[in-house]
Design a protein around this motif. Sequence first.
Motif, PDB file in Angstrom:
ATOM      1  N   ALA A  96       0.852  -1.190   0.000  1.00 35.59           N
ATOM      2  CA  ALA A  96       0.000   0.000   0.000  1.00 35.59           C
ATOM      3  C   ALA A  96       0.885   1.238   0.000  1.00 35.59           C
ATOM      4  O   ALA A  96       1.983   1.235   0.566  1.00 35.59           O
ATOM      5  CB  ALA A  96      -0.924   0.008   1.214  1.00 35.59           C
ATOM      6  N   SER A  97       0.397   2.271  -0.652  1.00 32.96           N
ATOM      7  CA  SER A  97       1.188   3.491  -0.747  1.00 32.96           C
ATOM      8  C   SER A  97       0.270   4.699  -0.824  1.00 32.96           C
ATOM      9  O   SER A  97      -0.749   4.665  -1.515  1.00 32.96           O
ATOM     10  CB  SER A  97       2.065   3.432  -2.003  1.00 32.96           C
ATOM     11  N   PRO A  98       0.628   5.797  -0.166  1.00 27.37           N
ATOM     12  CA  PRO A  98      -0.137   7.032  -0.359  1.00 27.37           C
ATOM     13  C   PRO A  98      -0.088   7.426  -1.826  1.00 27.37           C
ATOM     14  O   PRO A  98       0.967   7.329  -2.462  1.00 27.37           O
ATOM     15  CB  PRO A  98       0.599   8.052   0.518  1.00 27.37           C
ATOM     16  N   ALA A  99      -1.211   7.871  -2.351  1.00 29.06           N
ATOM     17  CA  ALA A  99      -1.285   8.050  -3.798  1.00 29.06           C
ATOM     18  C   ALA A  99      -1.416   9.504  -4.237  1.00 29.06           C
ATOM     19  O   ALA A  99      -1.021   9.855  -5.337  1.00 29.06           O
ATOM     20  CB  ALA A  99      -2.471   7.256  -4.353  1.00 29.06           C
ATOM     21  N   SER A 100      -1.963  10.331  -3.412  1.00 27.64           N
ATOM     22  CA  SER A 100      -2.199  11.702  -3.857  1.00 27.64           C
ATOM     23  C   SER A 100      -0.930  12.546  -3.683  1.00 27.64           C
ATOM     24  O   SER A 100       0.074  12.091  -3.146  1.00 27.64           O
ATOM     25  CB  SER A 100      -3.359  12.315  -3.075  1.00 27.64           C
ATOM     26  N   ASN A 101      -0.985  13.776  -4.141  1.00 30.13           N
ATOM     27  CA  ASN A 101       0.202  14.630  -4.160  1.00 30.13           C
ATOM     28  C   ASN A 101       0.104  15.773  -3.158  1.00 30.13           C
ATOM     29  O   ASN A 101       0.823  16.768  -3.283  1.00 30.13           O
ATOM     30  CB  ASN A 101       0.402  15.197  -5.575  1.00 30.13           C
ATOM     31  N   SER A 102      -0.758  15.627  -2.191  1.00 26.85           N
ATOM     32  CA  SER A 102      -0.904  16.698  -1.204  1.00 26.85           C
ATOM     33  C   SER A 102       0.293  16.700  -0.258  1.00 26.85           C
ATOM     34  O   SER A 102       1.048  15.725  -0.177  1.00 26.85           O
ATOM     35  CB  SER A 102      -2.188  16.495  -0.407  1.00 26.85           C
ATOM     36  N   ASN A 103       0.461  17.782   0.451  1.00 30.58           N
ATOM     37  CA  ASN A 103       1.568  17.870   1.404  1.00 30.58           C
ATOM     38  C   ASN A 103       1.439  16.817   2.497  1.00 30.58           C
ATOM     39  O   ASN A 103       2.433  16.235   2.940  1.00 30.58           O
ATOM     40  CB  ASN A 103       1.618  19.273   2.019  1.00 30.58           C
ATOM     41  N   SER A 105      -0.043  13.923   2.150  1.00 30.06           N
ATOM     42  CA  SER A 105       0.253  12.627   1.534  1.00 30.06           C
ATOM     43  C   SER A 105       1.755  12.408   1.408  1.00 30.06           C
ATOM     44  O   SER A 105       2.262  11.307   1.644  1.00 30.06           O
ATOM     45  CB  SER A 105      -0.398  12.553   0.143  1.00 30.06           C
ATOM     46  N   LYS A 106       2.467  13.450   1.048  1.00 23.97           N
ATOM     47  CA  LYS A 106       3.917  13.331   0.879  1.00 23.97           C
ATOM     48  C   LYS A 106       4.611  12.979   2.186  1.00 23.97           C
ATOM     49  O   LYS A 106       5.701  12.407   2.174  1.00 23.97           O
ATOM     50  CB  LYS A 106       4.484  14.647   0.345  1.00 23.97           C
ATOM     51  N   GLN A 107       3.997  13.323   3.307  1.00 25.48           N
ATOM     52  CA  GLN A 107       4.602  13.056   4.614  1.00 25.48           C
ATOM     53  C   GLN A 107       3.949  11.861   5.297  1.00 25.48           C
ATOM     54  O   GLN A 107       4.078  11.703   6.502  1.00 25.48           O
ATOM     55  CB  GLN A 107       4.482  14.303   5.506  1.00 25.48           C
ATOM     56  N   SER A 108       3.245  11.048   4.520  1.00 26.13           N
ATOM     57  CA  SER A 108       2.558   9.895   5.085  1.00 26.13           C
ATOM     58  C   SER A 108       3.156   8.593   4.584  1.00 26.13           C
ATOM     59  O   SER A 108       3.712   8.533   3.478  1.00 26.13           O
ATOM     60  CB  SER A 108       1.065   9.926   4.716  1.00 26.13           C
ATOM     61  N   VAL A 109       3.050   7.585   5.405  1.00 22.01           N
ATOM     62  CA  VAL A 109       3.371   6.231   4.975  1.00 22.01           C
ATOM     63  C   VAL A 109       2.149   5.359   5.222  1.00 22.01           C
ATOM     64  O   VAL A 109       1.389   5.596   6.170  1.00 22.01           O
ATOM     65  CB  VAL A 109       4.594   5.649   5.715  1.00 22.01           C
ATOM     66  N   ALA A 110       1.958   4.383   4.363  1.00 19.65           N
ATOM     67  CA  ALA A 110       0.828   3.469   4.504  1.00 19.65           C
ATOM     68  C   ALA A 110       1.351   2.081   4.843  1.00 19.65           C
ATOM     69  O   ALA A 110       2.309   1.604   4.219  1.00 19.65           O
ATOM     70  CB  ALA A 110       0.012   3.417   3.216  1.00 19.65           C
ATOM     71  N   MET A 111       0.740   1.455   5.835  1.00 19.63           N
ATOM     72  CA  MET A 111       1.199   0.134   6.265  1.00 19.63           C
ATOM     73  C   MET A 111       0.022  -0.836   6.301  1.00 19.63           C
ATOM     74  O   MET A 111      -0.910  -0.663   7.087  1.00 19.63           O
ATOM     75  CB  MET A 111       1.815   0.220   7.657  1.00 19.63           C
ATOM     76  N   PRO A 112       0.035  -1.843   5.440  1.00 18.99           N
ATOM     77  CA  PRO A 112      -1.022  -2.852   5.510  1.00 18.99           C
ATOM     78  C   PRO A 112      -0.759  -3.831   6.651  1.00 18.99           C
ATOM     79  O   PRO A 112       0.386  -4.218   6.895  1.00 18.99           O
ATOM     80  CB  PRO A 112      -0.939  -3.549   4.151  1.00 18.99           C
ATOM     81  N   TYR A 113      -1.786  -4.209   7.362  1.00 17.58           N
ATOM     82  CA  TYR A 113      -1.645  -5.220   8.401  1.00 17.58           C
ATOM     83  C   TYR A 113      -2.969  -5.969   8.551  1.00 17.58           C
ATOM     84  O   TYR A 113      -3.955  -5.655   7.875  1.00 17.58           O
ATOM     85  CB  TYR A 113      -1.191  -4.599   9.732  1.00 17.58           C
TER      86      TYR A 113
END
Lengths: 152, 42
Positions: A96-103, A105-113
């Motif tokens: 999983a990955s953040p997809a949008s280009n917002s500020n 989103s750029k500072q987010s990480v996505a973790m599937p569990y």
Amino acid sequence: MAGTTTNFGITYPTNTDYVYLGANAIQTVAQGFDTRLGDVTNYPDQIVNKVSGVSRPVPYAMSSNITSASYASSTMATVAVTFPSSRFTVAPNVTASPASNSNVSKQSVAMPYSVSTTGFTANLYYTLGTAVTATVSIYWTAVQMTSASSGG
Amino acid sequence: MIYKLTCKTKECENFDITIPLETDAEAFVCGPCGNEITDVQS
């Protein structure tokens, strides 16, 4: 039986072959496809992408889509996602990955569990550590390579 | 906690199918159609 198909090499009758040999011709065509596709009734045989004589197995099952999770004055957001019903027989590998280009989103990480055969949960973490209120899109892909294993 | 999720999007392949999911989440989404699942039972 002079002809063969270009890609699968299946033998087929030509217009000069005898009609009384039609049954044999059909059997040869059917057997050709049966051999080409492999023993799909017994696992772990899979559909195989075969090009120029080289076999490259394709995933047994996949699913992918885009979803979103919302920070509500927080540094973490969670969203639970269901897979298509009966798509997977073992818990797949999920990325999983953040997809949008917002500020945000750029500072987010996505973790599937909590990945199972029926779905997974994606946690979104805001890496700057300050509480935010925002919605971030998440691309996700789930892959099960063989009928018995997520990897392979 | 185990939730039972039912997608109510008619065009979705998960339509009216109840899917169990063991998780703790703030929101629930149907993977195939991407719509939020509002029929959530715990």
